[in-house]
Design a protein around this motif. Structure first.
Motif, mmCIF file in Angstrom:
data_model
loop_
_atom_site.group_PDB
_atom_site.id
_atom_site.type_symbol
_atom_site.label_atom_id
_atom_site.label_comp_id
_atom_site.label_asym_id
_atom_site.label_seq_id
_atom_site.Cartn_x
_atom_site.Cartn_y
_atom_site.Cartn_z
ATOM 1 N N UNK B 305 0.777 -1.235 0.000
ATOM 2 C CA UNK B 305 0.000 0.000 0.000
ATOM 3 C C UNK B 305 0.804 1.277 0.000
ATOM 4 N N UNK B 306 0.084 2.367 0.303
ATOM 5 C CA UNK B 306 0.691 3.693 0.268
ATOM 6 C C UNK B 306 1.244 4.089 1.629
ATOM 7 N N UNK B 307 2.231 4.979 1.589
ATOM 8 C CA UNK B 307 2.736 5.574 2.818
ATOM 9 C C UNK B 307 2.065 6.929 3.014
ATOM 10 N N UNK B 308 2.393 7.574 4.133
ATOM 11 C CA UNK B 308 1.906 8.926 4.378
ATOM 12 C C UNK B 308 2.857 9.560 5.381
ATOM 13 N N UNK B 309 2.660 10.845 5.616
ATOM 14 C CA UNK B 309 3.513 11.561 6.565
ATOM 15 C C UNK B 309 3.432 10.918 7.954
ATOM 16 N N UNK B 310 2.210 10.694 8.439
ATOM 17 C CA UNK B 310 2.046 10.093 9.775
ATOM 18 C C UNK B 310 2.686 8.714 9.859
ATOM 19 N N UNK B 311 2.513 7.950 8.805
ATOM 20 C CA UNK B 311 3.031 6.584 8.781
ATOM 21 C C UNK B 311 4.552 6.594 8.950
ATOM 22 N N UNK B 312 5.202 7.523 8.262
ATOM 23 C CA UNK B 312 6.665 7.600 8.328
ATOM 24 C C UNK B 312 7.112 8.093 9.702
ATOM 25 N N UNK B 313 6.397 9.107 10.213
ATOM 26 C CA UNK B 313 6.712 9.636 11.545
ATOM 27 C C UNK B 313 6.614 8.546 12.594
ATOM 28 N N UNK B 314 5.514 7.805 12.510
ATOM 29 C CA UNK B 314 5.269 6.778 13.509
ATOM 30 C C UNK B 314 6.319 5.672 13.422
ATOM 31 N N UNK B 315 6.686 5.293 12.204
ATOM 32 C CA UNK B 315 7.660 4.218 12.017
ATOM 33 C C UNK B 315 9.020 4.625 12.577
ATOM 34 N N UNK B 316 9.402 5.887 12.400
ATOM 35 C CA UNK B 316 10.749 6.292 12.803
ATOM 36 C C UNK B 316 10.814 6.717 14.276
ATOM 37 N N UNK B 317 9.876 7.535 14.725
ATOM 38 C CA UNK B 317 10.006 7.924 16.141
ATOM 39 C C UNK B 317 8.800 7.582 17.005
ATOM 40 N N UNK B 318 7.944 6.711 16.479
ATOM 41 C CA UNK B 318 6.856 6.190 17.305
ATOM 42 C C UNK B 318 5.764 7.200 17.627
ATOM 43 N N UNK B 319 5.856 8.376 17.011
ATOM 44 C CA UNK B 319 4.897 9.423 17.341
ATOM 45 C C UNK B 319 3.538 9.148 16.695
ATOM 46 N N UNK B 320 2.488 9.162 17.506
ATOM 47 C CA UNK B 320 1.146 8.934 16.986
ATOM 48 C C UNK B 320 0.335 10.224 17.135
ATOM 49 N N UNK B 321 -0.720 10.322 16.352
ATOM 50 C CA UNK B 321 -1.525 11.545 16.366
ATOM 51 C C UNK B 321 -2.851 11.255 17.047
ATOM 52 N N UNK B 322 -3.279 12.167 17.938
ATOM 53 C CA UNK B 322 -4.582 11.946 18.572
ATOM 54 C C UNK B 322 -5.672 12.483 17.650
ATOM 55 N N UNK B 323 -6.739 11.733 17.547
ATOM 56 C CA UNK B 323 -7.812 12.123 16.621
ATOM 57 C C UNK B 323 -9.167 11.871 17.260
ATOM 58 N N UNK B 324 -10.197 12.427 16.639
ATOM 59 C CA UNK B 324 -11.556 12.070 17.035
ATOM 60 C C UNK B 324 -11.770 10.603 16.690
ATOM 61 N N UNK B 325 -12.539 9.928 17.513
ATOM 62 C CA UNK B 325 -12.787 8.518 17.208
ATOM 63 C C UNK B 325 -14.288 8.268 17.062
ATOM 64 N N UNK B 326 -14.605 7.286 16.284
ATOM 65 C CA UNK B 326 -16.004 6.897 16.082
ATOM 66 C C UNK B 326 -16.161 5.543 16.768
ATOM 67 N N UNK B 327 -17.199 5.424 17.588
ATOM 68 C CA UNK B 327 -17.315 4.173 18.331
ATOM 69 C C UNK B 327 -18.412 3.270 17.784
ATOM 70 N N UNK B 328 -18.745 3.429 16.527
ATOM 71 C CA UNK B 328 -19.692 2.484 15.936
ATOM 72 C C UNK B 328 -19.244 2.172 14.511
ATOM 73 N N UNK B 329 -19.866 1.159 13.944
ATOM 74 C CA UNK B 329 -19.488 0.745 12.599
ATOM 75 C C UNK B 329 -19.959 1.775 11.558
ATOM 76 N N UNK B 330 -19.048 2.211 10.730
ATOM 77 C CA UNK B 330 -19.414 3.102 9.622
ATOM 78 C C UNK B 330 -19.443 2.254 8.347
ATOM 79 N N UNK B 331 -20.626 2.056 7.776
ATOM 80 C CA UNK B 331 -20.701 1.181 6.592
ATOM 81 C C UNK B 331 -19.781 1.667 5.475
ATOM 82 N N UNK B 332 -19.124 0.750 4.820
ATOM 83 C CA UNK B 332 -18.265 1.144 3.701
ATOM 84 C C UNK B 332 -19.142 1.623 2.540
#
Lengths: 190, 578
Positions: B305-332
Motif C-alpha cells: 500500500x501507500x505511505x503517508x507523513x504520519x506513517x513515516x513519523x510513527x515508524x521512525x520515532x513512534x509518534x502517533x496523532x490523537x484524533x476524534x474517534x467513532x465508536x460504531x461501525x461506519x458502513x463502507x
C-alpha cells in the motif's frame, strides 16, 4: 502555517470541481498549493476524498489523520467516516444530505442514526447545512458543490471577489449564473 | 507563468515542450490523463491504440523513424507492452523514446500492486521518477535527452499520488526537434540472435555508463541538514518524508535505476542512521545492502500500500496523532454501477440464471459486488474469454451450459479477439457476451476502435463487432439490449445450450455519455407499492429504503426505467412520461 482542507463525498457529487475552485483560490493568494484527487474505480458512486493544501511551501499532497483544518463533507456518512482526519481544533462543514451506500441498500448494514448530533457531542466545531435545498433554490441540484464552497468561503479570510472570479474561470459558461446564485446562498446561509 | 497542473497534465506538457511528435497509448488509471492532455496539442500526433503492446510498437516505430515518441500506460499495461519494450531495450532508439508507467500503490483502481522498477530492472531500462508536477514536466524533458544520449528507452515512473495530484508548474515553450537522420543498421535494429548478442553487450555497458552518470545526475540531490537522520528516498515518498522530518538530511533519487554507488556511500557516511523510504518493493534498499551500507528499510516500512507523513513519523520515532474517534461501525461505500448503467440489466439476468461468470476489466467488474454478485473470476484485461474456454475444456459438468465470459467493447479490442480465435480454432463451445456500451467507460470515456471516433474526436473507421466475430468463425452472433431483460434472458439461455460457440453483443450506450437521454427521475406510487423490494434486486444506488419504505432518490435517478421492469404492480412511474 499551512492550511489543509479535505473535501469528502460520494462519487458524482462534484467534489473534484470544488477542490479545483479551492486550489485556484489559494493560488491567487500567492501560496504554494497541492491538490490531490483519486480517479477511476473509486469515482463510481464510491466514497471520494480530495485534499487541498496551501501555504508557504507544501510537500505532501495528501492529508493524514488528525491533519485537516477544515473538512467540507458533501454527505453525512462521509463526514462521519473521515472525522478522524480533522484536527482537534478543526472545523467540519457538513451537508445534511444522506445517500445510502450499497451495503445499506442491500440491508447488510445500517446507516448510522443521528450522525450530526453524535459528532456535535464529541465537541467538534461544526456547521451543518442543507446544501441540496440551497442548490435547488439556485436553480440546479447539481450546484450543491458550489453552494458548499460558498459556506466554506464564508468561514475563510479570503476576499469574496477572489472566489467569484475563480468560479467564473472554472465552471462552464452556461452554468455560471446558477453557480454564482448557489455560491451566494451558501455564503450567506449562516 | 505558473499553473496548477495534475502530475499527468504536467507530463503531457513536458512531452509537448520536449518536441515529441508521436504519442500512442491505451488508457489505464492512473495514467490516462497524460495522453488525454497530449491530444490537446495539435503539434503532436496522438492516438489510442487497441492495447499497450501496439501502443509501444507505434512509439518504437516513431523513434526509429527519427522523432521523439512516448507511450503511456498503467503498471499492468507494462506487462502487455513488455514484449516489444524488453527488446527495444536492446535496439535502443533513434529519436528519444520515453515509456510513462503509472503505478498504483494502494490499488485505488487496479488488480495488483506490482512495482514497475522491478520490471524495468528485468528489461534493463533506466527509470526516472518525479515527486510532483513540476518535476513531472522538467524530468521528462531530461529523460528525452538521456534517451538519445545513451541510446535507450527510458521508463518514466509515476505513482497515483504524483499522477493525480496538482501542484504548480512553470510553463515553457515547445522546442521543435528535427528528424534524426536514419541510417540503415540491421545490427542495431533487427533483433535476430546474431545481432541481439552484440546488442546485449551494449546494454550491459550502457547500464554501467548510466550508473556512472547517476553519480552526478542533476536529478539525484543531496540535502545535508541535521545528520542524526539520513533518508534515501524517491518520488512521492520524498514529499511525505520531508513533511515528516523537514530537518533531516536527504538523498533524493530522481533516477532510480541504475543507481549511483559513491553518491550513496558518501551520503551514508555523513549521517548517523540511514532510512530508505520507498513504497512497494525494496529496490533502493536492496541496492544499498548490496553496496554493504547499513540501512533501515522494510523492517520498519511496509511492502504493502501507500505511505503517508504520519506513517513515516510513527515508524521512525513512534509518534502517533490523537484524533476524534467513532465508536460504531461506519458502513463502507464501495463504488457502484451508475444509475442507468447498461450492465445492470445483464447482471440481473446472469444472476437470475445462476451463471458462472468469467469477468474482465472495466466498470462491469463492479458486477462482482452485492447485490448483483454475478462475477466468479477476474484476472486481467481480456482473460475472461480464455478462462471460459479453459473451464469448458476441463469437462467439469458443474460448469457445463452455464458459464459465460463477459468483456467490454474496449477490453475486447485490447485482448479479447485472440481468445475468440482460440475458441473457434480449438472447437470450443463457450458463450461470450461483449458489453458494447460505445465507449471505454471506467477510465473516463476514451474512444476506442469500436466507437467510430479518434482520440481527437474526429470520425474514423469503426470496427464492426458482428462482422468481426463472424469472420473469425462464430456462427451464432446475436445483438441484444440488456434492458430488455426478458428477451436477454431468453437469448442467454438459448446460446449457452448450444454445442458451438456464441457471441452475444449486449448493446446499450453508457448512461454517462453525452447524447444519452433519459426521461428524468421516477417516483414510487405509494398506493400501489407493497414494499416487496423486487426493484432493489438490481442494485441501483438511487433506490433505497427510507423508514422501511422503498424510495427513489430524485437527485440520483435519471429515469432509465430498468426498475419498472422488476415491478409487477406497475408502482413505479414518473419521468417525463407521466
Amino acid at each position: 502555517m499551512n492550511k489543509s482542507i479535505m473535501i469528502v463525498g460520494v462519487g458524482g457529487q462534484g467534489t473534484l470541481l470544488a477542490s479545483r475552485i479551492l486550489g485556484n483560490v489559494a493560488i491567487k493568494q500567492g501560496f504554494d498549493v497541492k491538490v490531490s484527487e483519486v480517479h477511476g474505480m473509486s469515482q463510481r458512486g464510491g466514497s471520494v476524498v480530495t485534499y487541498v493544501r496551501y501555504g508557504e511551501k507544501v510537500y505532501a499532497p495528501i492529508i493524514d489523520k488528525g491533519g485537516a483544518d477544515i473538512i467540507l463533507a458533501f454527505e453525512q456518512l462521509e463526514a462521519y467516516r473521515y472525522l478522524d482526519y480533522l484536527k482537534n481544533d478543526g472545523k467540519l462543514i457538513v451537508n445534511t444530505q444522506q445517500i445510502d451506500p450499497m451495503p445499506v441498500i442491500t440491508g447488510a448494514e445500517k446507516y448510522p442514526e443521528n450522525i450530526i448530533e453524535k459528532i456535535e457531542q464529541k465537541g467538534v466545531s461544526m456547521i451543518s447545512v442543507d446544501a441540496t435545498k440551497l442548490a435547488l433554490e439556485a436553480g440546479n441540484v447539481k450546484a450543491v458543490n458550489v453552494a458548499l464552497i460558498g459556506v466554506l468561503a464564508s468561514k475563510m479570510n479570503i476576499d469574496k471577489q477572489v472566489w467569484l472570479d475563480v468560479i467564473k474561470e472554472t465552471v462552464p459558461e452556461k452554468f455560471y449564473e446558477v453557480n454564482i446564485a448557489a455560491f451566494e446562498l451558501g455564503y450567506n446561509c449562516k | 507563468m505558473k499553473k496548477l497542473l495534475l502530475g499527468n497534465e504536467a507530463v503531457a506538457r513536458g512531452i509537448f515542450e520536449a518536441g515529441v511528435k508521436v504519442v500512442a497509448s491505451y488508457p489505464g488509471t492512473p495514467s490516462t490523463e497524460i495522453t488525454e492532455n497530449v491530444a490537446k496539442y495539435d503539434e503532436i500526433y496522438s492516438e489510442w491504440a487497441p492495447n499497450e503492446k501496439v501502443a509501444a510498437e507505434v512509439a518504437i516505430g516513431a523513434s526509429f523513424g527519427g522523432s521523439r515518441a512516448a507511450t503511456c500506460m498503467k503498471h499492468v499495461g507494462f506487462n502487455v507492452a513488455a514484449d516489444p519494450l524488453f527488446t527495444a531495450s536492446y535496439t535502443g532508439v533513434n529519436g528519444g523514446l520515453v515509456v510513462c508507467v503509472a503505478d498504483d500503490p494502494g490499488m485505488h483502481s487496479s488488480q495488483n500492486e506490482q512495482d514497475t522498477r522491478m520490471v524495468a530492472m528485468a528489461a534493463k531500462i533506466p527509470v526516472i521518477e518525479p515527486s510532483d508536477s513540476g518535476e513531472c514536466k522538467e524530468y521528462i524533458k531530461l529523460a528525452y535527452d538521456l534517451s538519445e544520449k545513451y541510446d535507450t528507452p527510458i521508463i518514466f515512473r509515476l505513482t497515483t499520488r504524483v499522477a493525480h495530484s496538482q501542484s504548480l508548474v512553470e510553463i515553457s515553450d515547445r522546442v521543435e526537434k528535427e528528424f534524426k537522420p536514419y541510417e540503415k543498421n540491421p545490427v542495431k535494429t533487427v533483433m535476430m540472435p546474431a545481432m541481439a548478442k552484440k546488442r546485449h553487450v551494449f546494454v550491459e555497458q550502457r547500464l554501467k555508463d548510466m550508473a556512472q552518470y547517476a553519480e552526478n545526475c542533476p536529478l539525484n540531490t543531496v540535502e545535508i541538514n541535521d545528520t542524526k537522520i539520513g533518508i534515501i528516498t524517491s518520488g512521492i515518498c520524498y514529499q511525505y518524508a520531508k513533511e515528516a522530518f523537514p530537518n533531516a538530511s536527504f538523498l533524493k533519487l530522481g533516477m532510480v535505476y541504475p543507481m549511483p554507488e559513491k553518491l550513496i556511500k558518501d551520503f551514508a557516511s555523513k549521517v548517523d542512521k540511514v532510512y530508505v523510504i520507498e513504497e512497494l518493493d525494496p529496490v533502493i534498499e536492496n541496492h544499498c545492502k548490496i553496496l554493504g551500507i547499513d540501512v533501515i528499510g522494510k523492517e520498519l516500512f511496509s511492502l504493502l500500500g501507500e505511505y503517508s507523513t504520519n506513517f513515516i513519523k510513527k515508524a521512525i520515532d513512534g509518534e502517533d496523532v490523537s484524533t476524534f474517534t467513532i465508536d460504531e461501525n461506519v458502513p463502507i461505500r464501495p463504488p457502484v454501477m451508475c444509475p442507468g448503467c447498461p450492465h445492470r440489466g445483464m447482471f440481473y439476468v446472469l444472476k437470475k440464471l445462476g451463471m458462472s461468470v468469467c469477468g474482465d476489466i472495466g466498470c462491469y467488474t463492479l458486477g462482482a459486488l452485492a447485490p448483483l454478485q454475478s462475477i466468479d473470476f477476474c484476472v486481467c484485461m481480456g482473460a475472461s474469454i480464455g478462462m471460459a474456454h479453459g473451464i469448458e475444456k476441463t469437462g467439469n459438468q458443474e460448469f457445463k451450459n452455464k458459464t459465460v465470459a463477459i468483456i467490454g467493447d474496449s477490453t475486447f479490442m485490447h485482448s479479447g479477439i485472440t481468445g475468440i480465435v482460440d475458441i473457434v480454432y480449438n472447437k470450443g463451445v463457450s458463450t461470450v457476451i461483449i458489453l458494447d456500451n460505445s465507449i471505454t467507460g471506467m477510465t473516463g470515456h476514451q474512444d476506442n476502435p469500436t466507437t467510430g471516433f479518434t482520440i481527437k474526436k474526429e470520425p474514423t473507421n469503426q470496427v464492426n463487432l458482428v462482422k468481426l466475430c463472424e469472420a473469425i468463425g462464430i456462427n451464432n452472433v446475436v445483438v441484444a439490449d440488456p434492458f430488455d431483460v426478458e428477451n436477454f434472458e431468453k437469448i442467454v439461455k438459448e446460446e449457452v445450450k448450444k454445442e458451438e460457440p456464441s457471441v452475444i453483443i449486449s448493446q446499450r450506450p453508457c448512461a454517462l455519455l453525452k447524447g444519452v437521454k433519459f426521461p428524468g427521475p421516477l417516483t414510487i406510487n405509494k398506493d400501489k407499492c407493497v414494499n416487496c423490494k423486487q426493484c432493489m434486486k438490481i442494485g441501483c444506488p438511487a433506490i433505497s429504503l427510507k423508514d422501511g419504505k422503498v424510495e427513489i432518490d430524485k437527485t440520483q435517478c435519471n429515469g432509465c426505467g430498468l426498475c419498472t421492469k422488476m415491478c409487477k404492480l406497475g408502482a413505479i412511474g414518473g419521468g417525463n412520461n407521466e
